[in-house]
Design a protein around this motif. Structure first.
Motif, PDB file in Angstrom:
ATOM      1  N   PHE A 106       0.787  -1.189  -0.037  1.00 54.44           N
ATOM      2  CA  PHE A 106       0.044  -0.066  -0.121  1.00 54.44           C
ATOM      3  C   PHE A 106       0.868   1.148   0.089  1.00 54.44           C
ATOM      4  CE2 PHE A 106      -2.923   3.134   1.556  1.00 54.44           C
ATOM      5  CZ  PHE A 106      -4.042   3.017   1.160  1.00 54.44           C
ATOM      6  N   ILE A 107       1.909   1.286   0.740  1.00 55.54           N
ATOM      7  CA  ILE A 107       2.666   2.594   1.206  1.00 55.54           C
ATOM      8  C   ILE A 107       3.410   2.615  -0.309  1.00 55.54           C
ATOM      9  CG2 ILE A 107       4.964   3.230   2.275  1.00 55.54           C
ATOM     10  CD1 ILE A 107       3.855   2.159   4.794  1.00 55.54           C
ATOM     11  N   LYS A 108       4.102   1.616  -0.801  1.00 56.52           N
ATOM     12  CA  LYS A 108       4.822   1.716  -2.143  1.00 56.52           C
ATOM     13  C   LYS A 108       3.931   2.199  -3.262  1.00 56.52           C
ATOM     14  CE  LYS A 108       7.518  -1.189  -5.173  1.00 56.52           C
ATOM     15  NZ  LYS A 108       8.111  -2.606  -5.476  1.00 56.52           N
ATOM     16  N   ALA A 109       2.453   1.620  -3.335  1.00 55.95           N
ATOM     17  CA  ALA A 109       1.754   2.137  -4.286  1.00 55.95           C
ATOM     18  C   ALA A 109       1.440   3.756  -4.078  1.00 55.95           C
ATOM     19  CB  ALA A 109       0.533   1.140  -4.373  1.00 55.95           C
ATOM     20  N   GLY A 116       2.913   9.151  -6.203  1.00 59.38           N
ATOM     21  CA  GLY A 116       3.267  10.394  -5.835  1.00 59.38           C
ATOM     22  C   GLY A 116       2.494  11.039  -4.943  1.00 59.38           C
ATOM     23  N   TYR A 117       1.813  10.363  -4.082  1.00 62.66           N
ATOM     24  CA  TYR A 117       0.801  10.846  -3.127  1.00 62.66           C
ATOM     25  C   TYR A 117       1.661  10.868  -1.696  1.00 62.66           C
ATOM     26  CZ  TYR A 117      -3.394  10.564  -6.182  1.00 62.66           C
ATOM     27  OH  TYR A 117      -4.213  10.440  -7.386  1.00 62.66           O
ATOM     28  N   GLU A 121      -2.335  14.062   0.697  1.00 62.43           N
ATOM     29  CA  GLU A 121      -3.005  13.929  -0.821  1.00 62.43           C
ATOM     30  C   GLU A 121      -3.961  12.698  -1.075  1.00 62.43           C
ATOM     31  OE1 GLU A 121       0.730  16.248  -2.860  1.00 62.43           O
ATOM     32  OE2 GLU A 121       0.983  14.164  -2.634  1.00 62.43           O
ATOM     33  N   LEU A 122      -3.402  11.584  -0.617  1.00 63.04           N
ATOM     34  CA  LEU A 122      -4.268  10.481  -0.829  1.00 63.04           C
ATOM     35  C   LEU A 122      -5.725  10.539   0.028  1.00 63.04           C
ATOM     36  CD1 LEU A 122      -5.088   7.765  -2.254  1.00 63.04           C
ATOM     37  CD2 LEU A 122      -3.731   6.764  -0.161  1.00 63.04           C
ATOM     38  N   ALA A 123      -5.410  11.059   1.323  1.00 57.10           N
ATOM     39  CA  ALA A 123      -6.671  11.473   1.981  1.00 57.10           C
ATOM     40  C   ALA A 123      -7.633  12.387   1.182  1.00 57.10           C
ATOM     41  CB  ALA A 123      -6.186  11.891   3.296  1.00 57.10           C
ATOM     42  N   LEU A 178      -4.735   4.394  -6.492  1.00 55.28           N
ATOM     43  CA  LEU A 178      -3.425   3.855  -6.518  1.00 55.28           C
ATOM     44  C   LEU A 178      -3.270   3.162  -7.964  1.00 55.28           C
ATOM     45  CD1 LEU A 178      -3.016   2.821  -3.025  1.00 55.28           C
ATOM     46  CD2 LEU A 178      -2.400   4.809  -3.964  1.00 55.28           C
ATOM     47  N   GLU A 179      -4.334   3.116  -8.546  1.00 56.33           N
ATOM     48  CA  GLU A 179      -4.138   2.165  -9.930  1.00 56.33           C
ATOM     49  C   GLU A 179      -3.540   0.872  -9.844  1.00 56.33           C
ATOM     50  OE1 GLU A 179      -2.078   4.724 -12.823  1.00 56.33           O
ATOM     51  OE2 GLU A 179      -3.873   6.310 -12.836  1.00 56.33           O
TER      52      GLU A 179
END
Length: 70
Positions: free
Chosen positions: A10-13, A18-19, A23-25, A57-58
């Motif tokens: 998850f973290i790697k993705a 680039g989030y 930003e993901l939140a 995250l595609e």
């Protein structure tokens, strides 16, 4: 059923996309604190939210989440 983030994947993705957590939140409509808890596998996530996050995250859902049957 419990859906938990695969922490490293998850973290790697997220980083590859680039989030930052914030930003993901923002893009997912979740709180920064919730993203942090997901990444540390402290909180589980519902199916719709897991799908939304994996889409952002595609990645395939199975790549970034594990489904535990209780």
């Amino acid at each position: 059923m419990k859906i938990m983030a695969k922490t490293d994947a998850f973290i790697k993705a997220r980083i590859i996309k680039g989030y930052s957590q914030r930003e993901l939140a923002k893009h997912s409509g979740l709180s920064h604190a919730y993203i942090s808890l997901l990444e540390r596998s402290i909180k589980s996530v519902g199916p719709a939210t897991a799908k939304k996050l994996s889409d952002l995250l595609e990645k395939d859902l199975e790549e970034v989440f594990r489904i535990e049957l209780l």
